[in-house]
Write a protein that holds these residues in place. Structure first.
Motif, PDB file in Angstrom:
ATOM      1  N   LEU A  41     -44.566 -43.739  66.761  1.00  0.00           N
ATOM      2  CA  LEU A  41     -43.818 -44.856  66.498  1.00  0.00           C
ATOM      3  C   LEU A  41     -42.426 -44.680  65.763  1.00  0.00           C
ATOM      4  O   LEU A  41     -41.486 -45.142  66.182  1.00  0.00           O
ATOM      5  N   PRO A  42     -42.276 -43.879  64.683  1.00  0.00           N
ATOM      6  CA  PRO A  42     -41.149 -43.883  63.876  1.00  0.00           C
ATOM      7  C   PRO A  42     -39.880 -43.468  64.999  1.00  0.00           C
ATOM      8  O   PRO A  42     -38.939 -43.691  65.096  1.00  0.00           O
TER       9      PRO A  42
ATOM     10  N   ASP B 154     -49.408 -43.971  62.105  1.00  0.00           N
ATOM     11  CA  ASP B 154     -49.976 -45.190  62.959  1.00  0.00           C
ATOM     12  C   ASP B 154     -49.819 -44.906  64.461  1.00  0.00           C
ATOM     13  O   ASP B 154     -49.579 -45.898  65.258  1.00  0.00           O
ATOM     14  N   SER B 155     -49.905 -43.629  65.155  1.00  0.00           N
ATOM     15  CA  SER B 155     -49.708 -43.601  66.371  1.00  0.00           C
ATOM     16  C   SER B 155     -50.611 -42.490  66.729  1.00  0.00           C
ATOM     17  O   SER B 155     -50.471 -41.365  67.057  1.00  0.00           O
TER      18      SER B 155
ATOM     19  N   ARG C 123     -45.839 -46.682  53.216  1.00  0.00           N
ATOM     20  CA  ARG C 123     -46.093 -47.932  53.870  1.00  0.00           C
ATOM     21  C   ARG C 123     -46.356 -47.716  55.332  1.00  0.00           C
ATOM     22  O   ARG C 123     -45.868 -47.028  56.018  1.00  0.00           O
ATOM     23  N   SER C 124     -47.533 -48.723  56.091  1.00  0.00           N
ATOM     24  CA  SER C 124     -47.617 -48.490  57.388  1.00  0.00           C
ATOM     25  C   SER C 124     -46.726 -49.064  58.135  1.00  0.00           C
ATOM     26  O   SER C 124     -46.027 -50.074  57.680  1.00  0.00           O
ATOM     27  N   PHE C 125     -46.927 -48.811  59.396  1.00  0.00           N
ATOM     28  CA  PHE C 125     -46.202 -49.292  60.619  1.00  0.00           C
ATOM     29  C   PHE C 125     -46.191 -50.852  60.447  1.00  0.00           C
ATOM     30  O   PHE C 125     -45.123 -51.744  60.609  1.00  0.00           O
ATOM     31  N   SER C 126     -47.427 -51.328  60.387  1.00  0.00           N
ATOM     32  CA  SER C 126     -47.757 -52.530  60.464  1.00  0.00           C
ATOM     33  C   SER C 126     -47.130 -53.597  59.550  1.00  0.00           C
ATOM     34  O   SER C 126     -46.449 -54.394  59.546  1.00  0.00           O
TER      35      SER C 126
ATOM     36  N   MET D  86     -40.514 -44.806  57.331  1.00  0.00           N
ATOM     37  CA  MET D  86     -42.097 -44.236  57.828  1.00  0.00           C
ATOM     38  C   MET D  86     -41.788 -42.602  57.798  1.00  0.00           C
ATOM     39  O   MET D  86     -42.672 -41.845  57.109  1.00  0.00           O
TER      40      MET D  86
ATOM     41  N   TYR E 266     -52.339 -42.136  69.540  1.00  0.00           N
ATOM     42  CA  TYR E 266     -52.154 -41.625  70.712  1.00  0.00           C
ATOM     43  C   TYR E 266     -51.321 -40.368  70.851  1.00  0.00           C
ATOM     44  O   TYR E 266     -51.447 -39.513  71.786  1.00  0.00           O
TER      45      TYR E 266
END
Lengths: 318, 172
Positions: free
Chosen positions: B53-54, A82-83, B85-88, B79, A85
């Motif tokens: 993000l992780p 989900d990144s 499962r997604s970050f969301s 993650m 970028y």
């Protein structure tokens, strides 16, 4: 089965049932092609298959499942954690390498910068999934032909995509690095631009590439080769998929420094290589003293090795 | 003598209630400031280290003590561990259960949960801008709470004391 469970981790929870079936015979899977609203294609044992709604392999196109655009985005988001970028460079280059060294080729709408260069790819609509495998026997039969008087010869591995050149190079690097019956272990500098060879995750190789191998991960091949030479004192430098003039020039620098070279390049035949202008200087200077040609006929892999004396003189041909 | 003691107890009790109310408000402000700090840490990891993000969650989780740090590390762990499962999904689930016991208002809780909608941009600058927007939003909420608290402080204390006195007068 254990490896299958490992591969399933690379897919979102909601679609794992489907992928469980697709990867049931994971050793058979060579390539998975997903195109938005088009039948999903699987390549195994040199043949083409389709996946049905449950992920079972089928021969008939009418039974094939066609994933939608949204499903492709979900997969890409999952692989990018989900990144997106953070994966701009990879997306720009048209591929993602996920932990484990598995490579996903991507295609879609390109976003160009002011100079007309690709900035990134958005609206991804095609994926090509290729699973990295460590094959510990790949280089066994070939290795003896690469040595002369116990010295590793500069070797170029030629093959079309999907014929196993990266797998072979990885195994050769491991054998040269660990030492073998022809030579003691050598310090190998490995330039892994796409993270396929060592499958490094956060800098640490996930696949066995030998005890004495230093990996320059994620940098361009020409820069990686020179940096390794300057900083790590390698006895052998290995590089996958040479393709640009800059990389060829870097090879020239290496060849004069006492390092052995192991390299791969896309190519179908020696004649095709002889026609490439870019490579003319390579043949003229006799940089490579071994050329290994890999290929596939009717689903079976073959390899042919050419020693210096067997190579035609292409330095003057057009 | 007993009348005097009773009066002191009633007025003291009412003042205590006022202090409790203000303390709750102060906690709420502190919570908003902590979330603003949390988002700033995440943004720093994204802006300067260009990390996914992780990784950003793990690094921020190391720096934030207590339950919030643990939640961030848990999200990163799941993650990276291939939970599928997604970050969301993870963000909503983990913070959703934590916020049920927090002193934030429903609107503020929703803002925390909705953060997951502000990630996943292809453009780095776009991602940074959205993070900055979130940080600014929480900073603004904390600031507003601080101003409210300053205004309320005297009024609440005065009102509670007056109510106490009124009770005493009625009872006498």
């Amino acid at each position: 089965m254990k490896q299958n469970a490992e591969l399933i981790k690379y897919f979102p929870l909601g679609v794992r049932g489907f992928w469980q079936n697709v990867l049931k015979e994971h050793e058979k899977v060579e390539e998975i092609r997903i195109r938005a609203d088009k039948p999903m294609m699987l390549k195994g044992n040199g043949k083409e298959w389709y996946a049905d709604k449950q992920g079972q392999w089928v021969k008939e196109i009418k039974e094939a499942y066609s994933p939608g655009f949204g499903e492709i985005q979900e997969l890409v988001d999952y692989w990018c954690k989900d990144s997106r970028y953070a994966y701009q460079k990879e997306l720009k280059n048209g591929f993602l390498t996920i932990s484990g060294g598995h490579r996903i080729g991507i295609c879609g709408e390109t976003v160009l910068d002011a100079e007309g260069k690709i900035q990134t790819i958005k609206n991804i609509s095609s994926l090509n999934i290729r699973f990295a495998r460590q094959c510990r026997q790949a280089g066994e039969r070939i290795l003896p032909c690469l040595y002369e008087k116990n010295i590793l010869q500069n070797t170029l591995i030629l093959s079309p995509p999907g014929a196993g050149k990266t797998t072979l190079l990885r195994d050769l690097v491991r054998r040269v690095s660990d030492g073998n019956e022809f030579s003691e272990g050598k310090v190998v500098g490995l330039v892994d631009e796409r993270g396929e060879l060592a499958a490094s995750y956060q800098g640490i190789p996930q696949l066995d590439i030998g005890l004495r191998t230093d990996v320059m991960d994620g940098c361009s091949k020409e820069e990686g080769m020179i940096r390794l030479l300057r900083s790590m004192g390698p006895q052998v430098i290995a590089v996958d998929e040479l393709g640009s003039m800059k990389e060829i020039k870097a090879l020239f620098k290496l060849s004069g420094c006492g390092c052995s070279i192991l390299a791969t390049m896309h190519g179908r035949s020696l004649e095709e290589m002889g026609r490439k202008r870019m490579l003319k200087s390579l043949w003229k200077e006799k940089i490579f003293t071994r050329v290994l040609l890999l290929g596939r006929e009717e689903g079976r892999f073959y390899s042919r090795i050419y020693k210096e004396a067997d190579l035609p003189d292409w330095s003057t041909s057009h | 003598m007993l009348d005097l003691l009773g009066s002191i107890l009633i007025i003291g009790g009412m003042t205590g209630l006022g202090i409790l109310y203000l303390e709750k408000e102060r906690q709420q402000m502190g919570e908003l400031e902590q979330f603003s700090y949390l988002f700033r840490l995440l943004k720093s990891e994204i802006s300067f280290k260009k990390q996914p993000l992780p990784f950003a969650c793990r690094c921020a989780g190391e720096k934030i003590k207590g339950e919030k740090g643990r939640i961030l590390k848990e999200i990163a762990g799941e993650m990276d561990g291939g939970s599928g499962r997604s970050f969301s999904q993870l963000w909503k689930e983990k913070w959703g259960s934590f916020l049920q016991t927090s002193c934030l208002t429903c609107e503020e809780q929703q803002r925390v949960v909705d953060f997951s909608a502000f990630v996943g941009y292809e453009e780095e600058s776009m991602q940074e801008n959205m993070m900055e927007h979130q940080i600014e939003e929480f900073r603004r909420l904390a600031e507003r709470k601080r101003e409210e608290l300053e205004k309320k402080k005297r009024v609440v204390m005065l009102l509670c004391s007056c109510i106490g006195i009124l009770f005493v007068l009625i009872l006498l």
